[in-house]
Design an enzyme around this catalytic site. Structure first.
Site, PDB file in Angstrom:
ATOM      1  N   HIS A  61      -3.412 -60.105   9.929  1.00  0.00           N
ATOM      2  CA  HIS A  61      -1.976 -60.241  10.209  1.00  0.00           C
ATOM      3  C   HIS A  61      -1.157 -59.817   8.988  1.00  0.00           C
ATOM      4  CE1 HIS A  61       1.829 -61.925  11.616  1.00  0.00           C
ATOM      5  NE2 HIS A  61       1.902 -62.673  10.530  1.00  0.00           N
ATOM      6  N   GLU A  94      -1.027 -69.422  16.442  1.00  0.00           N
ATOM      7  CA  GLU A  94      -1.577 -70.131  15.286  1.00  0.00           C
ATOM      8  C   GLU A  94      -2.327 -71.376  15.736  1.00  0.00           C
ATOM      9  OE1 GLU A  94       1.057 -70.933  12.058  1.00  0.00           O
ATOM     10  OE2 GLU A  94       2.260 -69.115  12.367  1.00  0.00           O
ATOM     11  N   ASP A 124       3.420 -74.042   6.762  1.00  0.00           N
ATOM     12  CA  ASP A 124       2.811 -72.939   7.491  1.00  0.00           C
ATOM     13  C   ASP A 124       2.149 -71.986   6.498  1.00  0.00           C
ATOM     14  OD1 ASP A 124       2.092 -71.636   9.792  1.00  0.00           O
ATOM     15  OD2 ASP A 124       3.939 -70.479   9.948  1.00  0.00           O
ATOM     16  N   THR A 166       9.350 -74.674  17.132  1.00  0.00           N
ATOM     17  CA  THR A 166       7.919 -74.485  16.896  1.00  0.00           C
ATOM     18  C   THR A 166       7.228 -75.338  17.964  1.00  0.00           C
ATOM     19  OG1 THR A 166       8.273 -74.273  14.510  1.00  0.00           O
ATOM     20  CG2 THR A 166       6.025 -74.763  15.230  1.00  0.00           C
ATOM     21  N   GLU A 169       3.216 -57.127  15.704  1.00  0.00           N
ATOM     22  CA  GLU A 169       2.052 -56.268  15.472  1.00  0.00           C
ATOM     23  C   GLU A 169       1.730 -55.418  16.704  1.00  0.00           C
ATOM     24  OE1 GLU A 169      -1.187 -58.755  13.356  1.00  0.00           O
ATOM     25  OE2 GLU A 169       0.337 -60.184  14.030  1.00  0.00           O
ATOM     26  N   THR A 220      -0.306 -66.832  11.636  1.00  0.00           N
ATOM     27  CA  THR A 220      -0.708 -66.040  12.800  1.00  0.00           C
ATOM     28  C   THR A 220      -2.149 -65.584  12.642  1.00  0.00           C
ATOM     29  OG1 THR A 220       1.541 -65.243  12.885  1.00  0.00           O
ATOM     30  CG2 THR A 220      -0.071 -64.064  14.216  1.00  0.00           C
ATOM     31  N   GLN A 243      14.897 -63.070  10.416  1.00  0.00           N
ATOM     32  CA  GLN A 243      13.939 -63.220   9.317  1.00  0.00           C
ATOM     33  C   GLN A 243      14.017 -62.044   8.335  1.00  0.00           C
ATOM     34  OE1 GLN A 243       9.933 -63.577  10.855  1.00  0.00           O
ATOM     35  NE2 GLN A 243       8.993 -63.713   8.832  1.00  0.00           N
ATOM     36  N   ARG A 274       6.071 -52.576   4.122  1.00  0.00           N
ATOM     37  CA  ARG A 274       5.824 -51.908   2.834  1.00  0.00           C
ATOM     38  C   ARG A 274       4.624 -50.983   2.991  1.00  0.00           C
ATOM     39  NH1 ARG A 274       5.980 -57.355   2.032  1.00  0.00           N
ATOM     40  NH2 ARG A 274       3.733 -57.296   2.265  1.00  0.00           N
TER      41      ARG A 274
END
Lengths: 441, 441
Positions: free
Chosen positions: A145, A212, A138, A268, A384, A370, A251, A154
C-alpha cells in the site's frame, strides 16, 4: 500466544447447530466477543459471544452457575456495557474463559440446558461498539500500500527512507469510530483541485475506503514504561475489521506537514465482533522480509516474531452501489488480500508504540493501515485500484463504473481464516454506506 | 461571548483576602475551574474553583443552600470527579454559575459564613486532570512558529502553501496527557543523526518543550453535523496552559508522511485550572491579518471573529536546571509572547475541526500549537530559540547553556491577562521535569 490447545480442535462441534454449518463465520473454534442488547428493549448493553447465528449473553451466563474461578471473573467483567474491564484482565483470563466457553458450548455439554436460556438470536440483537476506545492509532503496515500510494504522490521516491525501519503510524480520531453498519454523510472540506491556486470548499469528490484490521489493546503499559517484543502480543485482546474511510482530496491538501486530519476523522467503521488472538493461533506464519531489506532494529526483533509473527487472515472488500441494491444484487468483490503480507507484525506495532513510554490502555484501538497485497488487484483502497482516479473500475452486473465512492455506495469488508478441511474463523463484516453531503454549514 | 458584565468589574473584591492581593493569579474576576482532592485523604475528587490561595469545593458548595436554579444544577454537575458533565451543560449554565459564584464570593456577601466552610487551602490539595479527555487535537496556529520551524527544515519554502488557508492540526495522544506538575523519563526512540544512513535507537538527544494553550470543549456537535463560526465559541468551556513536549530527533525521522507520533506521545502537560472564556472577555482584540494575506474562506469568517476573535493572553516559558534548583534559583524566563499573534482564532479552530462532520465531545482538548510571536525572542520552543541546536542559550546566573533540555531540567509555563489598574487573570502554571531515560526495554 501461538500454542494450540483443545479449543482449536477442528473436530469440535457445538450443540448450537447453526455453528456447525459449513462456511459459518462463528463456529465453536472462533468465539469472538462483542457488546449487544436486544433490539427494541431498554436492557443494558452487555458482552456476548457469537456462536453460529446466536449470541451467548455473557451477563446471563455469569448467573447460571455453570462457570467458576477465573472464567467466572472474566464473565463478570464481560457483563458490563463495554469490554474494557475484560480486556484489562489479561491473556490468561481471556484464555481461561475461552476454554470454559468452548467446553460448555461443545456438543453433549452438560451445560446445554442452562446456557440455551442465555442465547439471543443475532437477528434480534443490536450490536454496539465493543469498548470505550480511549485512543485510536492507525499504522501504515503494508509496504505494498505504502509503495503504490507513494508512487502516485512521489513517482521518484515511492517509499520514504524511514518506511523499512519504523512502523509508521499516526494518532486517529476516536470520537467518530462507529460500529458496523455505519452510515455517514459525505464530508465537506477544503480541496485544491489541480491547476487552481486558491482552495475550494465543498463536499469531497474523492471519497475512498481503506481495508484494515483493528487490534484492541488489553492490559497495556504504564506511562513512562515500555513493552518488549516478548510482552507485546499479550497486550492484544483481539482483532476486528476496520474501514478507515478517507477523503483523498481533503487529505491531499491538508496533510503537510502534520499528517491526515479531517480527511479521515469524519467516520471510521469497525466490525462488531472481536476475534481473539488465541482463536487465530492455527493461522500463524513465519515473519519474513525480502533478503535485501534491513533487519528490524533489535527492539523490534524476536525469535518468536520471526517464527510466527505473521497471520494468514484473508481480507476482502466488496462494493454495492445503490442501483445494485435496487436490483437485489449483492456487493461485488473489488479486492482480496491477506494480512500475511503485512510488513510489520502486530507485536512490532505494539512494541514500537510503547517504546517512548507512551501508555496503551485497555480498549485502545490500533489500525493496521490499509492491507494491500503484492499485486495491484490485491489493493485495499480505490485510490490504488483506480490509480488515483485515472482508471475506472467496472462494478457489478450493470454498466456502472467507479473511480471513487458515490452517494449510496455501500462498502462491505470481510475477513476470515480457513485451512483445508478446517473451520472458518470469520470476522463477520464491517459495512458502511455513503449518504449525500448535508447542506454546508 | 465577548460581552462584559458585573463579574468583570475591576473594582470587585472578595471576602477571601488572598484573592485581593496585587499580582494574585486568582482574583474574583477569574474563577477558574479544576478538579482536586485533599492530599493524603481518600475523598473522591470533585470540582473546585480557585480563589486567592484557596479552592472553593464545589461539591460542598452545592450542599450549602446558597445556590439555586441553573447555578445549582451546574454545581451538581461540577461535583463529579471530572468536569465533563459541567462542560456538557453549555455556556448559559457556565455563565449562571460564574455570576452566582462572583456574588457569593464578593466582599460583604451574605454567603460568606456558609461558603467559608467549603474552602480548602491550595497547599492542602492535590490537583487532578480536570476532565476525562476523549480526543486531543493539536493545532499549528502560530504563523511565526510555523515559519521559523519551516525555515530550519525547508529554507527554500518555510511556509507550506496550505498554511494560510487551513488551520492545520493533527490528532494527538490522550493517554499521556498529565496535569502539572508532571515528571517523565526522557523518551527512547529511533533517530537518524545527520550523516548516517542507518537509524539509531536510544534516548532522545533533542528534547524540547512547546508553549501552547489548550481549549476544553463543551457541548460539542453530533457526528455528521458541523458547527458554524457563530456556534463555535459557545463550544469552548475554557483555556489552560499546555506543554507539548517534543523529541525533535525522534519526530524528525518519523514524521513523514503521517505526521508527529512518538516524538510527542510520551507526555503532554496541562495546567490544572481552566480559565473560562467568559473570564477572558475583557482581553479581546480584533482579529487581523497582513493586507497581502488571503482572507479566510467564508466558513472560517464572521464579523464577530473579525471584531474580537483574538485574545491578548500573555505567555511565558521559564527554565530551571537541576543546578539552579540546588542553588535555590528560580526558573529563568526564556521567552515571552502573546496569544494575540495567533494566525487562527479559537472559533476558527473549532469550526474547521467540525466541518467534515467530526464530532467534538465534552472534555475533548484542543491545543493551539506553539505560540511564538513575531520576533525570535518570542519563540515558544527551544528548537526556535537555539535555531535547531546551532546556538546555545545562556540559562540562569551560572554558566549553564542549553540547546535542548537536559535531565533534571524543569520547564514552567505561565499565562495571564492584565490591563493597567485591573486584576490579573492568571492561568497558574504548567510545570514539568525531565527525568533520566529509563533502561531500554
Amino acid at each position: 500466544m501461538n500454542r494450540l490447545n483443545e479449543t482449536h480442535d477442528p473436530a469440535l462441534s457445538s450443540w448450537i447447530e447453526s455453528a456447525n454449518a459449513p462456511g459459518c463465520d462463528f463456529p465453536i473454534q472462533n468465539l469472538p466477543f462483542g457488546v449487544f442488547c436486544r433490539r427494541g428493549t431498554t436492557e443494558p448493553p452487555r458482552g456476548g459471544v457469537a456462536i453460529g447465528d446466536q449470541i451467548l449473553d455473557l451477563a446471563a451466563a455469569a448467573q447460571t452457575g455453570v462457570f467458576s474461578d477465573t472464567a467466572l471473573i472474566a464473565l463478570q467483567a464481560a457483563s458490563a456495557p463495554a469490554l474494557n474491564a475484560l480486556m484489562a484482565l489479561g491473556a490468561s483470563a481471556w484464555s481461561a474463559l475461552r476454554l470454559a466457553l468452548s467446553r460448555a458450548l461443545r456438543a453433549n455439554s452438560a451445560a446445554q440446558t442452562s446456557l440455551a436460556a442465555c442465547l439471543v438470536a443475532q437477528t434480534d440483537a443490536e450490536l454496539l461498539l465493543p469498548a470505550l476506545i480511549g485512543d485510536y492509532t492507525d499504522f501504515y503496515a503494508s509496504i505494498h500500500h505504502a509503495t503504490r500510494v507513494g508512487r502516485l504522490l512521489r513517482p521518484d521516491q515511492p517509499l520514504l527512507p524511514n518506511y523499512k525501519w519504523i512502523p509508521t503510524g499516526y494518532h486517529g480520531r476516536s470520537s467518530s469510530i462507529g460500529v458496523s453498519p455505519q452510515d455517514f454523510p459525505r464530508p465537506h472540506g477544503q480541496t485544491l483541485p489541480s491547476g487552481l491556486t486558491t482552495p475550494l470548499f465543498g463536499p469531497s469528490k474523492r471519497l475512498d475506503y481503506e481495508l484494515e484490521l483493528g487490534a484492541f489493546i488489553g492490559p497495556g503499559n504504564a506511562l513512562g514504561s515500555a513493552l518488549t517484543m516478548a510482552q507485546a502480543e499479550a497486550q492484544i485482546f483481539g482483532l476486528c475489521l476496520l474501514n478507515d474511510w478517507s477523503a483523498r482530496d481533503i487529505q491531499g491538501w491538508e496533510y503537510q506537514p502534520l499528517g491526515p486530519f479531517l480527511g479521515k476523522s469524519f467516520a471510521t467503521t469497525i466490525s462488531p465482533w472481536i476475534v481473539t488472538l488465541e482463536a487465530l493461533a492455527p493461522y500463524r506464519l513465519p515473519f519474513t522480509r525480502p533478503a535485501d531489506d534491513p533487519a528490524p532494529l533489535s527492539y523490534l526483533s524476536s525469535a518468536d516474531n520471526a517464527a510466527h509473527g505473521a497471520i494468514d487472515i484473508q481480507l476482502e472488500a466488496a462494493l454495492q452501489t445503490a442501483a445494485m441494491r435496487e436490483r437485489g444484487e449483492r456487493a461485488a468483490t473489488v479486492s482480496h488480500s491477506s494480512f500475511r503480507h503485512s510488513y510489520w507484525t502486530l507485536a512490532q506495532l505494539v512494541t514500537h508504540h510503547s517504546i517512548n513510554g507512551c501508555n496503551l490502555r485497555p480498549g485502545d484501538l490500533l489500525g493496521s493501515g490499509t492491507q494491500s497485497g503484492p499485486t495491484p488487484a490485491e489493493s485495499g483502497s480505490l485510490l490504488e485500484l483506480s490509480e488515483a482516479g485515472r482508471k475506472a473500475l467496472r462494478i457489478g452486473s450493470g454498466s456502472e463504473e467507479r473511480r471513487f465512492l458515490e452517494d449510496g455506495d455501500r462498502v462491505v469488508l470481510r475477513a476470515w481464516c480457513e485451512q483445508a478441511g478446517g473451520p472458518r474463523i470469520g470476522f463477520g463484516a464491517a459495512v458502511g454506506t455513503v449518504l449525500p453531503a448535508r447542506n454546508a454549514a
